[in-house]
Design a protein around this motif. Structure first.
Motif, short mmCIF file in Angstrom:
data_model
loop_
_atom_site.label_atom_id
_atom_site.label_comp_id
_atom_site.label_asym_id
_atom_site.label_seq_id
_atom_site.Cartn_x
_atom_site.Cartn_y
_atom_site.Cartn_z
N MET A 102 0.84 -1.21 0.00
CA MET A 102 0.00 0.00 0.00
C MET A 102 0.87 1.25 0.00
N ASP A 106 -2.61 5.74 1.29
CA ASP A 106 -3.65 4.71 1.49
C ASP A 106 -3.56 4.10 2.88
N GLU A 110 -6.72 4.43 5.30
CA GLU A 110 -7.55 3.21 5.34
C GLU A 110 -8.57 3.19 6.48
N LYS A 113 -11.60 5.01 5.57
CA LYS A 113 -12.42 4.31 4.57
C LYS A 113 -13.26 3.24 5.25
#
Ligand SMILES: Nc1ncnc2c1ncn2[C@@H]1O[C@H](COP(=O)(O)OP(=O)(O)OP(=O)(O)O)[C@@H](O)[C@H]1O
Ligand SMILES: [Mg+2]
Length: 320
Positions: A102, A106, A110, A113
């Motif tokens: 990753m 990201d 994360e 998300k």
């Protein structure tokens, strides 16, 4: 000041082929909001297990965990998911806890998300970029992979990720132990700045006594699953009372050549945490152990104001 976290008689036993391993065996403490509790002790004494049980990354065997006045010892699945926003962890080796495929942005984003905390892509990108600023990561590394960065920057990624959901409490499990000394200081300073700015509460786990002195308000000393001493950080370094703590602190290298300092070398074998015998766990290695030390377990007792020790002989040894 308000108590944010309290653990009461917390236990974690592991079933092993040789018997029950008492990794955490009746631990009690509380931490005030915005403060740091240092946890020190030799390898295998149960520091990481303690941190993980508090966060429900491992299920406790017994005892209570109280967070912000709420008993969270056995939370429902949905409550646990909510709690994860408030309670985070920073790991020892930032590289092993980060997916190497990753990109930096990201990895940091994360958790947002997963928890769907941003309403739009723009808000998400802005939040990631703000988090990078907060932990001192240059925006140009957003598209880099962790293996392209040094240990200090990788730990900054770990810290940014831990902050992404705006937690109140963080277990820091040896967060600087894998770093060079000069980088250690930078990361510790960053963590202290973040604590001041955000009112964060830390449990800071380490075997490095110089680090724990620098960062902690209070310190717990652990020996084979139990707390043997607990007090204010300054008091511990000035006036330690348990024979194990004395030996542990005597191993810190001194800078002054003429400083009077005698290192206490512990003899005897480390007792096995599997099916431990009754009595003080430290007794087989203790220079001062008496018969009763091998027969019954000393309780953590307040021997001076706000200074707790678990030792049958503490008064005699320290002329209290
Ligand atoms: N999943 C497990 N199954 C069985 N035993 C375990 C498990 N995890 C930890 N232990 C044992 O529990 C004890 C405490 O381990 P823990 O990792 O908490 O120690 P630690 O103080 O964090 O050590 P270190 O300083 O090396 O990180 C050790 O005896 C360890 O072998
Ligand atoms: Mg550990």
């Amino acid at each position: 000041m308000k108590t944010l976290l309290e653990v009461k008689d917390l236990k974690k036993y592991f079933k092993t082929p040789h018997g029950m391993l008492h990794a955490v065996d009746g631990v009690n403490f509380s931490i005030e909001e915005g403060k740091t509790l240092g946890v020190v002790g030799e390898s295998g004494c149960g520091k990481s297990t303690l941190g993980r049980v508090i966060l429900h990354l491992l299920e406790r065997s017994d005892g209570q965990i109280i967070f912000d006045g709420e008993d969270i010892s056995s939370p429902s699945k949905s409550r646990l998911k909510e709690l994860r926003k408030d309670m985070q962890i920073i790991f020892q080796d930032p590289y092993s806890s980060i997916d190497p495929r990753m990109k930096v942005s990201d990895i940091i984003g994360e958790p947002m998300k997963i928890y769907k905390t941003c309403k739009s892509n723009d808000e998400y990108n802005k939040k990631v970029s703000e988090l990078m600023d907060t932990v001192g990561l240059a925006q140009r590394v957003a598209n880099s992979y962790p293996h392209e960065l040094d240990g200090g920057r990788r730990q900054r990624i770990g810290i940014a990720r831990a902050l992404a959901l705006d937690p109140r409490f963080i277990v820091c499990d040896e967060p600087v132990s894998a770093l060079d000394v000069s980088i250690q200081a930078q990361i510790l300073n960053l963590m202290q700045d973040l604590q001041d700015q955000r009112g964060l509460t830390y449990i800071f786990i380490t075997h490095n006594l110089s680090v724990v002195k620098h960062i902690s308000d209070d310190i717990c000393v652990m020996y084979l699953g139990k707390l043997v001493e607990k007090c204010d950080a300054k008091e511990l370094f000035k006036n330690q009372l348990h024979p194990y703590t004395k030996a542990l602190l005597s191993a810190i290298p001194r800078h002054k050549l003429n400083a009077k300092h005698e290192r206490i070398i512990l003899k005897g074998e480390l007792t096995s945490p599997i099916n431990p015998k009754p009595g003080c766990r430290f007794a087989p290695r203790c220079l001062y152990a008496e018969e009763k030390c091998f027969q019954c377990d000393p309780q953590l007792t307040e021997v001076k104001s706000n200074h707790f020790v678990a030792c049958h002989c503490v008064n005699k040894l320290n002329n209290i």
